[in-house]
Enzyme design. Sequence first.
Site, PDB file in Angstrom:
ATOM      1  N   HIS A   1      46.369  43.012  46.036  1.00 17.27           N
ATOM      2  CA  HIS A   1      47.207  41.651  45.593  1.00 17.27           C
ATOM      3  C   HIS A   1      47.797  41.735  44.242  1.00 17.27           C
ATOM      4  O   HIS A   1      48.560  40.771  43.669  1.00 17.27           O
ATOM      5  CB  HIS A   1      45.945  40.599  45.370  1.00 17.27           C
ATOM      6  CG  HIS A   1      45.294  40.249  46.662  1.00 17.27           C
ATOM      7  ND1 HIS A   1      44.193  40.795  47.134  1.00 17.27           N
ATOM      8  CD2 HIS A   1      45.493  39.302  47.700  1.00 17.27           C
ATOM      9  CE1 HIS A   1      43.889  40.288  48.383  1.00 17.27           C
ATOM     10  NE2 HIS A   1      44.747  39.336  48.593  1.00 17.27           N
TER      11      HIS A   1
ATOM     12  N   GLU B   1      43.243  32.018  50.723  1.00 15.61           N
ATOM     13  CA  GLU B   1      44.195  32.846  49.931  1.00 15.61           C
ATOM     14  C   GLU B   1      44.538  32.270  48.726  1.00 15.61           C
ATOM     15  O   GLU B   1      44.301  30.982  48.527  1.00 15.61           O
ATOM     16  CB  GLU B   1      45.453  32.822  50.826  1.00 15.61           C
ATOM     17  CG  GLU B   1      45.073  33.521  52.365  1.00 15.61           C
ATOM     18  CD  GLU B   1      44.975  34.965  52.279  1.00 15.61           C
ATOM     19  OE1 GLU B   1      45.359  35.689  51.273  1.00 15.61           O
ATOM     20  OE2 GLU B   1      44.147  35.421  53.270  1.00 15.61           O
TER      21      GLU B   1
ATOM     22  N   HIS C   1      38.585  34.557  48.437  1.00 16.60           N
ATOM     23  CA  HIS C   1      39.240  35.436  49.643  1.00 16.60           C
ATOM     24  C   HIS C   1      38.553  35.641  50.725  1.00 16.60           C
ATOM     25  O   HIS C   1      38.568  35.354  51.642  1.00 16.60           O
ATOM     26  CB  HIS C   1      40.016  36.717  49.037  1.00 16.60           C
ATOM     27  CG  HIS C   1      40.697  37.157  49.784  1.00 16.60           C
ATOM     28  ND1 HIS C   1      40.438  38.276  50.681  1.00 16.60           N
ATOM     29  CD2 HIS C   1      42.222  36.923  50.289  1.00 16.60           C
ATOM     30  CE1 HIS C   1      41.488  38.541  51.439  1.00 16.60           C
ATOM     31  NE2 HIS C   1      42.565  37.920  51.210  1.00 16.60           N
TER      32      HIS C   1
ATOM     33  N   CYS D   1      34.870  31.224  30.709  1.00 21.44           N
ATOM     34  CA  CYS D   1      35.158  31.912  29.363  1.00 21.44           C
ATOM     35  C   CYS D   1      36.280  31.302  28.437  1.00 21.44           C
ATOM     36  O   CYS D   1      36.034  29.993  27.981  1.00 21.44           O
ATOM     37  CB  CYS D   1      35.392  33.241  29.541  1.00 21.44           C
ATOM     38  SG  CYS D   1      35.115  34.438  28.124  1.00 21.44           S
TER      39      CYS D   1
END
EC number: 3.1.2.-
Length: 283
Positions: free
Chosen positions: A123, A91, A86, A185
């Site tokens: 957000h 966006e 961002h 991950c």
Amino acid sequence: MTVQTSKNPQVDIAEDNAFFPSEYSLSQYTSPVSDLDGVDYPKPYRGKHKILVIAADERYLPTDNGKLFSTGNHPIETLLPLYHLHAAGFEFEVATISGLMTKFEYWAMPHKDEKVMPFFEQHKSLFRNPKKLADVVASLNADSEYAAIFVPGGHGALIGLPESQDVAAALQWAIKNDRFVISLCHGPAAFLALRHSDNPLNGYSICAFPDAADKQTPDIGYMPGHLTWYFGEELKKMGMNIINDDITGRVHKDRKLLTGDSPFAANALGKLAAQEMLAAYAS
């Protein structure tokens, strides 16, 4: 006098036989403040391209003893890469398989982080009101504005995403159309959606959370039982190479596939993704 924290998983009273990580494991693997740094993008992107986040929409993961692990997307693994992207001018939109809200592992939220928490609040509505992934997939074409697909980590990525035809279609579109794919991950478990169709990730190398580490976490009460399957084993069967066998915060780039090994890699992955995407899209 040292206070000993419990290694017993903590009861999640919102669901029968469900558990959060133990106090001990949270003391070892979470922090009220993140390691966010290096957010310096003096020439951010100003165009229309954006990120599609494929988030988790289910909280409870069954373990081998029938107990449920209360999970979702890991906040650090989700928010730090997005913070960098961002700041670099990209966006993002959020989609889930069901179109229902994103589930977060709130027990890992960096509640005292003065940069990450305002970003999350700004957000939050995107995560609470995501798009339905099938609707996004139906609209994809060569001119679509998504510059990247981002699959955050957290054990929530093991639920639904590896079997989703919509996840497979989104990934196939991204790779076919030379877009970035970003994950870390447990997020790469979503790549398993490609097993039963065209698999453009065959032969790619990634960083991911090691199966060996997942097999150890029940010992400290992080999970209330062992997993019933291990995503690293399955990724290798479909032709992917996992280059790490430990957790060091490592990140890796293989063409436009950008990955990290754990929440400790979230900040570095954010930097890598921002730099790579700026190089590709900034004029």
